[in-house]
Design a protein around this motif. Structure first.
Motif, PDB file in Angstrom:
ATOM      1  N   GLY A 148       0.824  -1.204   0.000  1.00  0.00           N
ATOM      2  CA  GLY A 148       0.000   0.000   0.000  1.00  0.00           C
ATOM      3  C   GLY A 148       0.857   1.251   0.000  1.00  0.00           C
ATOM      4  N   ILE A 149       0.181   2.390   0.008  1.00  0.00           N
ATOM      5  CA  ILE A 149       0.874   3.676   0.042  1.00  0.00           C
ATOM      6  C   ILE A 149       0.176   4.596   1.028  1.00  0.00           C
ATOM      7  CG2 ILE A 149       1.872   3.584  -2.278  1.00  0.00           C
ATOM      8  CD1 ILE A 149      -0.477   5.293  -3.248  1.00  0.00           C
ATOM      9  N   ILE A 150       0.960   5.485   1.604  1.00  0.00           N
ATOM     10  CA  ILE A 150       0.417   6.552   2.427  1.00  0.00           C
ATOM     11  C   ILE A 150       0.558   7.831   1.621  1.00  0.00           C
ATOM     12  CG2 ILE A 150       0.692   7.892   4.546  1.00  0.00           C
ATOM     13  CD1 ILE A 150       1.773   5.280   5.845  1.00  0.00           C
ATOM     14  N   VAL A 151      -0.551   8.537   1.435  1.00  0.00           N
ATOM     15  CA  VAL A 151      -0.548   9.770   0.640  1.00  0.00           C
ATOM     16  C   VAL A 151      -1.224  10.896   1.417  1.00  0.00           C
ATOM     17  CG1 VAL A 151      -0.634   8.487  -1.538  1.00  0.00           C
ATOM     18  CG2 VAL A 151      -2.740   9.325  -0.556  1.00  0.00           C
ATOM     19  N   PRO A 152      -0.746  12.118   1.246  1.00  0.00           N
ATOM     20  CA  PRO A 152      -1.474  13.241   1.826  1.00  0.00           C
ATOM     21  C   PRO A 152      -2.763  13.466   1.037  1.00  0.00           C
ATOM     22  CG  PRO A 152       0.346  14.055   0.501  1.00  0.00           C
ATOM     23  CD  PRO A 152       0.465  12.549   0.533  1.00  0.00           C
ATOM     24  N   LYS A 153      -3.805  13.898   1.719  1.00  0.00           N
ATOM     25  CA  LYS A 153      -5.067  14.189   1.045  1.00  0.00           C
ATOM     26  C   LYS A 153      -4.928  15.400   0.129  1.00  0.00           C
ATOM     27  CE  LYS A 153      -7.995  12.142   4.604  1.00  0.00           C
ATOM     28  NZ  LYS A 153      -9.025  12.386   5.633  1.00  0.00           N
ATOM     29  N   ALA A 154      -4.132  16.368   0.538  1.00  0.00           N
ATOM     30  CA  ALA A 154      -3.854  17.533  -0.303  1.00  0.00           C
ATOM     31  C   ALA A 154      -2.834  17.138  -1.355  1.00  0.00           C
ATOM     32  CB  ALA A 154      -3.320  18.685   0.536  1.00  0.00           C
ATOM     33  N   HIS A 155      -2.919  17.742  -2.518  1.00  0.00           N
ATOM     34  CA  HIS A 155      -1.975  17.427  -3.583  1.00  0.00           C
ATOM     35  C   HIS A 155      -0.614  18.049  -3.256  1.00  0.00           C
ATOM     36  CE1 HIS A 155      -0.915  16.095  -7.602  1.00  0.00           C
ATOM     37  NE2 HIS A 155      -0.203  17.205  -7.692  1.00  0.00           N
ATOM     38  N   ARG A 156       0.338  17.203  -2.941  1.00  0.00           N
ATOM     39  CA  ARG A 156       1.725  17.617  -2.683  1.00  0.00           C
ATOM     40  C   ARG A 156       2.587  16.855  -3.682  1.00  0.00           C
ATOM     41  NH1 ARG A 156      -0.281  21.404   0.165  1.00  0.00           N
ATOM     42  NH2 ARG A 156      -0.875  20.949   2.319  1.00  0.00           N
TER      43      ARG A 156
END
Length: 134
Positions: free
Chosen positions: A43-51
């Motif tokens: 899996g991946i961890i991503v910020p909800k905001a586009h960074r």
């Protein structure tokens, strides 16, 4: 919170094969059906905001990434019982960042897989990857 309409990580619910497994205020831990058949649990961890890259995360996003990493590990340990993990960020095309939205790879590793024992260091220590003239 800025998002990108064309970014698959800004609106993960738009892809029926992508699942929000865990989330907190600023980040998601996502799993995609298409990535589960090689190393299950990936899996991946991503910020909800586009960074665009990890260098663009806010201090809160870093803290929330840390929190989700520990929650994801507990989930993966219980569901898949991996023997280890490979964790990492890719930044820029030369590093194989193909989606320009920061994402932290959480890859469960298993002792019976063909590349067991070959983590990140293995790949960049290969003589075949030496820069020309260096």
């Amino acid at each position: 919170m800025p998002i990108s309409i064309d970014c698959p990580f800004c609106q993960p619910q738009d892809d029926p094969h992508q699942h929000v497994v865990i989330e907190n205020e600023t980040c998601y831990f996502l799993q995609h059906d298409g990535h589960q058949d090689i190393l299950e649990g990936t899996g991946i961890i991503v910020p909800k905001a586009h960074r665009p890259t990890a260098f663009d995360l806010t201090p809160q996003e870093w803290a929330d990434t840390y929190e989700l990493l520990h929650q994801a590990k507990a989930y993966l340990d219980a569901k898949f019982a991996p023997d280890g993990y490979t964790l990492g960020w890719n930044v820029g095309l030369v590093s194989n960042q193909t989606v320009p939205h920061a994402h932290f790879h959480v890859v469960p590793r298993y002792s019976d897989e063909p590349y067991a024992g070959k983590g990140l260091r293995y790949w960049f220590k290969q003589e075949a990857n030496r820069r020309q003239g260096r």
